[in-house]
Write an enzyme that holds these catalytic residues in place. Structure first.
Site, PDB file in Angstrom:
ATOM      1  N   GLY A  68       0.807  -1.560   0.044  1.00 45.05           N
ATOM      2  CA  GLY A  68       0.372  -0.036  -0.406  1.00 45.05           C
ATOM      3  C   GLY A  68       0.726   1.261   0.012  1.00 45.05           C
ATOM      4  N   GLY A 161       6.057  -6.911   3.421  1.00 40.40           N
ATOM      5  CA  GLY A 161       6.063  -7.858   3.000  1.00 40.40           C
ATOM      6  C   GLY A 161       6.357  -8.370   1.105  1.00 40.40           C
ATOM      7  CG  MET A 168       1.974 -17.925  -5.136  1.00 38.74           C
ATOM      8  SD  MET A 168       1.097 -19.358  -3.659  1.00 38.74           S
ATOM      9  CE  MET A 168      -0.063 -19.395  -4.648  1.00 38.74           C
ATOM     10  CD  GLU A 405       1.483 -20.448  -0.923  1.00 39.10           C
ATOM     11  OE1 GLU A 405       0.301 -20.367  -0.804  1.00 39.10           O
ATOM     12  OE2 GLU A 405       2.476 -20.428  -1.039  1.00 39.10           O
ATOM     13  CG  HIS A 490      -1.740 -14.684   3.788  1.00 39.65           C
ATOM     14  ND1 HIS A 490      -2.691 -14.990   3.045  1.00 39.65           N
ATOM     15  CD2 HIS A 490      -0.970 -14.856   3.402  1.00 39.65           C
ATOM     16  CE1 HIS A 490      -2.307 -15.875   2.514  1.00 39.65           C
ATOM     17  NE2 HIS A 490      -0.617 -15.576   2.492  1.00 39.65           N
ATOM     18  CG  ASN A 528      -1.466 -17.129  -2.417  1.00 46.12           C
ATOM     19  OD1 ASN A 528      -2.451 -17.599  -2.523  1.00 46.12           O
ATOM     20  ND2 ASN A 528      -0.726 -17.494  -1.210  1.00 46.12           N
TER      21      ASN A 528
HETATM   22  P1  FAE Z   1       3.017  -4.786   4.730  1.00 45.63           P
HETATM   23  O1  FAE Z   1       4.125  -5.026   3.392  1.00 45.63           O
HETATM   24  O2  FAE Z   1       3.058  -6.046   6.062  1.00 45.63           O
HETATM   25  O3  FAE Z   1       4.334  -3.472   5.207  1.00 45.63           O
HETATM   26  C1  FAE Z   1       3.624  -2.313   6.287  1.00 45.63           C
HETATM   27  C2  FAE Z   1       4.949  -2.450   6.455  1.00 45.63           C
HETATM   28  O4  FAE Z   1       5.403  -1.312   7.336  1.00 45.63           O
HETATM   29  C3  FAE Z   1       6.132  -2.714   7.168  1.00 45.63           C
HETATM   30  O5  FAE Z   1       7.531  -2.634   6.217  1.00 45.63           O
HETATM   31  C4  FAE Z   1       7.037  -2.409   8.390  1.00 45.63           C
HETATM   32  O6  FAE Z   1       8.122  -2.706   9.167  1.00 45.63           O
HETATM   33  C5  FAE Z   1       6.495  -1.177   8.364  1.00 45.63           C
HETATM   34  N1  FAE Z   1       5.776  -0.560   9.537  1.00 45.63           N
HETATM   35  C6  FAE Z   1       5.085  -1.097  10.285  1.00 45.63           C
HETATM   36  N2  FAE Z   1       4.979  -0.195  11.464  1.00 45.63           N
HETATM   37  C7  FAE Z   1       5.873   0.564  11.385  1.00 45.63           C
HETATM   38  C8  FAE Z   1       5.536   1.664  11.941  1.00 45.63           C
HETATM   39  N3  FAE Z   1       5.023   2.636  13.350  1.00 45.63           N
HETATM   40  N4  FAE Z   1       6.538   2.940  11.635  1.00 45.63           N
HETATM   41  C9  FAE Z   1       7.465   3.163  10.449  1.00 45.63           C
HETATM   42  N5  FAE Z   1       6.917   1.355   9.826  1.00 45.63           N
HETATM   43  C10 FAE Z   1       6.167   0.390  10.379  1.00 45.63           C
HETATM   44  O7  FAE Z   1       1.482  -4.427   4.357  1.00 45.63           O
HETATM   45  N6  FAE Z   1       0.733 -12.581   0.073  1.00 45.63           N
HETATM   46  C11 FAE Z   1       0.626 -13.221  -1.150  1.00 45.63           C
HETATM   47  O8  FAE Z   1      -0.130 -12.668  -2.168  1.00 45.63           O
HETATM   48  N7  FAE Z   1       1.941 -14.615  -2.449  1.00 45.63           N
HETATM   49  C12 FAE Z   1       2.182 -14.902  -1.382  1.00 45.63           C
HETATM   50  O9  FAE Z   1       3.286 -15.246  -2.006  1.00 45.63           O
HETATM   51  C13 FAE Z   1       2.563 -14.395   0.453  1.00 45.63           C
HETATM   52  N8  FAE Z   1       3.251 -14.887   1.265  1.00 45.63           N
HETATM   53  C14 FAE Z   1       3.944 -14.465   2.223  1.00 45.63           C
HETATM   54  C15 FAE Z   1       4.864 -15.715   3.026  1.00 45.63           C
HETATM   55  C16 FAE Z   1       4.750 -15.114   4.333  1.00 45.63           C
HETATM   56  C17 FAE Z   1       6.324 -15.933   4.979  1.00 45.63           C
HETATM   57  C18 FAE Z   1       4.658 -13.345   4.812  1.00 45.63           C
HETATM   58  C19 FAE Z   1       5.119 -12.848   6.022  1.00 45.63           C
HETATM   59  C20 FAE Z   1       3.824 -13.215   3.803  1.00 45.63           C
HETATM   60  C21 FAE Z   1       2.973 -13.482   2.414  1.00 45.63           C
HETATM   61  N9  FAE Z   1       1.638 -13.319   2.251  1.00 45.63           N
HETATM   62  C22 FAE Z   1       2.193 -13.487   0.756  1.00 45.63           C
HETATM   63  C23 FAE Z   1       1.467 -11.650   2.322  1.00 45.63           C
HETATM   64  C24 FAE Z   1       1.930 -10.401   2.169  1.00 45.63           C
HETATM   65  O10 FAE Z   1       3.301 -10.387   1.511  1.00 45.63           O
HETATM   66  C25 FAE Z   1       1.081  -9.305   2.943  1.00 45.63           C
HETATM   67  O11 FAE Z   1      -0.117  -9.358   2.807  1.00 45.63           O
HETATM   68  C26 FAE Z   1       1.356  -7.921   2.421  1.00 45.63           C
HETATM   69  O12 FAE Z   1       3.235  -8.070   2.298  1.00 45.63           O
HETATM   70  C27 FAE Z   1       0.324  -6.471   3.012  1.00 45.63           C
HETATM   71  O13 FAE Z   1       0.824  -5.582   2.763  1.00 45.63           O
HETATM   72  P2  FAE Z   1       0.811  -4.269   3.600  1.00 45.63           P
HETATM   73  O14 FAE Z   1       1.233  -3.336   2.628  1.00 45.63           O
HETATM   74  O15 FAE Z   1      -0.327  -4.443   3.980  1.00 45.63           O
END
Ligand code: FAE
Length: 549
Positions: A68, A161, A168, A405, A490, A528
């Site tokens: 986002g 993430g 995926m 998956e 997720h 996903n």
């Molecule tokens: P996200 O990507 O979590 O980004 C949030 C960021 O904000 C992070 O970098 C944090 O460090 C940062 N943050 C948090 N709090 C603060 C703060 N107070 N001040 C400053 N920075 C902060 O959010 N999804 C798929 O669709 N396909 C896959 O194959 C898949 N595999 C996955 C495997 C693993 C092991 C994991 C953990 C997740 C997986 N996901 C997968 C989920 C996907 O990565 C996740 O839904 C997204 O990354 C969420 O995106 P957001 O933008 O919500």
């Protein structure tokens, strides 16, 4: 300095923006060592990473650099708005003592976990042996964040993430979209925003002819055979991995990454994380600056207009180096479902943002995640070489509420195991609440709620086991424990679209505050989630740029 401090483990203190990639890899490293000291691959192409000065004034401040946040930064910058992104994790632009940015999957080290002194691996055991081990406390890449009833895994660092996930990249079936985001018009999502997100993320499909022949996807072909023999639809799903790079890995022409099992602790090559896609494009505008190792702690209306944002600068042990105050005209919450929900819940409860509405912190779900393994017969090996990038799933959503998956188990040895991450249609939703006694935000998830998801996953695997004459593995998540029902990859919801915000992510109660990450999605995406999070962010930021800037 303690015996376990990172510096005593030879962690370099200085950052190298451009570096030579290392040579060793988990499975093939010894054979290749020395052969690939070059070429250099820049992991952060041109991003302007520097600490925000105390007292700065910024037009748009983005909290977090995941999906986002990256979409918001790119689209705002392209519209001529200067953006500062605040990321609590590190930049991941510095090679460790082994010459690599990211640690191996089977040998986690200080780089692998977020501020823990012991690893908390999703698969905690193998063949009855515990896998976790002590590591130095460090701002590592994977956060295993514990709440009372669930551990939520999340990526930390520039790219969020995208640094740790399996790549995926799944667009949900259109007929399922109304239950995913009921207030969003499917026509505009499928005509405009899903295609835009897929293009921006660099989503492509595996060459199926290669997939049919490579050793690295034998585990997936076994998964297909078992699914089809039990009458389940088996579907290929796209990914953001560079398939040409993977083919070269298989040919032994380049350092291995997916074929060295790299995934949850970062990919040194091949995966198109956000650093290589949205953030690279944002960097090219010249309007985006990123503060790494900076954590937003408060946002409150400023007397002069806009918002006062409190930020802690931390070091790699998590200690606060400096507390800063910045004024921002607009603030975009993109700290991920858990990060954004925790911040908003606390800010509402403690009086910093009292006018946020009653939906803050609510509608949180785990996307119905549950894991399991099956033990195959000796004549049905899944292969010792397994690409860490999944390419397929078993779709029993309509009949049984589960999409599974077909996941890798990249141990480097033959395990005869099939491994699955199921996404299920769980009705369970939890709530974040502020706990003044502990000064923490709690989540009301109950571990017993996972039983619904387990039952849905069983709609697939009980049938496959009966057909194949096989059994569940009971050695992966604890002694005699079949289901990985203690975790999610997720997290979704907590500031749900059209409830906590308007139908485009503007927070109710405050002009100029937005939510633009997975917390907008009410708990379940049927597949996903990151393509849906990205597409929704594309939809919302287009409207916000047009109307609010
Ligand atoms: P996200 O990507 O979590 O980004 C949030 C960021 O904000 C992070 O970098 C944090 O460090 C940062 N943050 C948090 N709090 C603060 C703060 N107070 N001040 C400053 N920075 C902060 O959010 N999804 C798929 O669709 N396909 C896959 O194959 C898949 N595999 C996955 C495997 C693993 C092991 C994991 C953990 C997740 C997986 N996901 C997968 C989920 C996907 O990565 C996740 O839904 C997204 O990354 C969420 O995106 P957001 O933008 O919500």
């Amino acid at each position: 300095m303690s015996e376990h401090s990172p510096s005593s483990q030879g962690i370099p203190g200085t950052s190298r923006r451009r570096f030579l990639t290392g040579t060793g890899s988990l499975l093939g490293g010894a054979a290749l060592a020395g052969a690939f000291a070059a070429p250099a691959r820049a992991e952060v192409p041109g991003l302007d990473v520097r600490p925000i000065p105390d007292g700065s004034q910024v037009r748009a401040l983005v909290v977090g650099t995941g999906y986002g946040g990256s979409v918001a930064a790119l689209r705002l910058a392209r519209a001529g708005v200067d953006v500062h992104m605040i990321e609590m994790g590190t930049a991941w632009d510095t090679a460790g003592p082994d010459g690599k940015i990211f640690a191996n999957t089977t040998t986690p080290d200080y780089r692998s976990f977020w501020l823990r002194t012991r690893t908390k691996q999703p698969l905690s055991q193998f063949l009855g042996f515990p896998l976790d081990k002590d590591v130095p406390r460090y701002t590592g890449i994977l956060d295993a964040e514990d709440f009372a009833g669930i551990t939520v895994y999340q990526g930390r660092g520039i790219g969020g993430g995208s640094l740790v996930n399996g790549g995926m990249a799944v667009t949900p079936l259109r007929e399922r979209f109304p239950e995913i985001l009921p207030t969003v018009d499917p026509a505009e999502m499928y005509a405009t925003y899903y295609p835009r997100a897929n293009a921006g993320l660099g989503v492509t499909s595996v060459d199926t002819a290669w997939w049919e022949s490579t050793d690295a996807y034998q585990y997936a072909r076994v998964g297909r055979k078992h699914a089809q023999r039990s009458g389940f639809p088996f579907v290929f799903v796209p990914n953001v991995y560079d398939w040409d790079y993977m083919k070269q890995e298989a040919a032994g022409a380049v350092p291995k990454s997916a074929l060295a099992g790299e995934v949850i602790y970062g990919n040194n090559h091949g995966k198109k994380s956000l650093q290589k896609t949205y953030l690279a494009q944002a960097a090219a505008t010249g309007r985006v600056t990123v503060s790494a190792l900076h954590r937003v702690t408060s946002v409150t209306p400023a007397a002069a207009g806009g918002y006062t944002v409190a930020i802690d600068q931390i070091d790699t042990t998590g200690a606060v180096l400096a507390s800063k105050t910045v004024r921002a005209d607009r603030v975009f919450f993109a700290a991920g479902s858990v990060g954004t929900s925790k911040l908003l819940t606390r800010l509402k409860a403690t009086g910093a943002l009292p006018a946020l509405n009653e939906h803050i912190g609510k509608g949180w779900g785990d996307n119905g995640n549950v894991m399991c393994g099956r033990a195959n017969h000796m004549w049905d090996p899944t292969g010792k070489l397994q690409s860490a990038m999944p390419t397929a799933g078993i779709d029993n959503w309509d009949a049984g509420g589960a999409f599974a998956e077909v996941a890798p188990l990249p141990t480097g040895i033959e395990t005869y195991a099939s491994f699955y991450l199921s996404i299920t249609r769980t009705p369970r939703r939890a709530e974040f609440t502020w706990n003044p006694a502990t000064g923490r935000v709690d989540l009301s998830w109950d571990r017993a709620w996972k039983q619904t998801s387990v039952d849905m996953a069983k709609s697939i695997f009980d049938k496959i086991n009966a057909k194949e004459g096989t059994v569940y593995r009971s050695d992966l998540f604890g002694a005699y424990k079949i289901w990985g029902d203690h975790l999610t990859y997720h997290p979704l919801g907590g500031a749900v679209l059209d409830r906590a915000t308007d139908n485009h992510g503007r927070l109710h109660g405050y002009r100029g505050l937005y939510v633009i990450d997975g917390s907008l999605v009410p708990g379940n995406t049927s597949v996903n989630p990151f393509v849906t999070i990205t597409a929704l962010a594309e939809r919302n930021i287009e409207r916000i740029v047009a109307e609010d800037f």
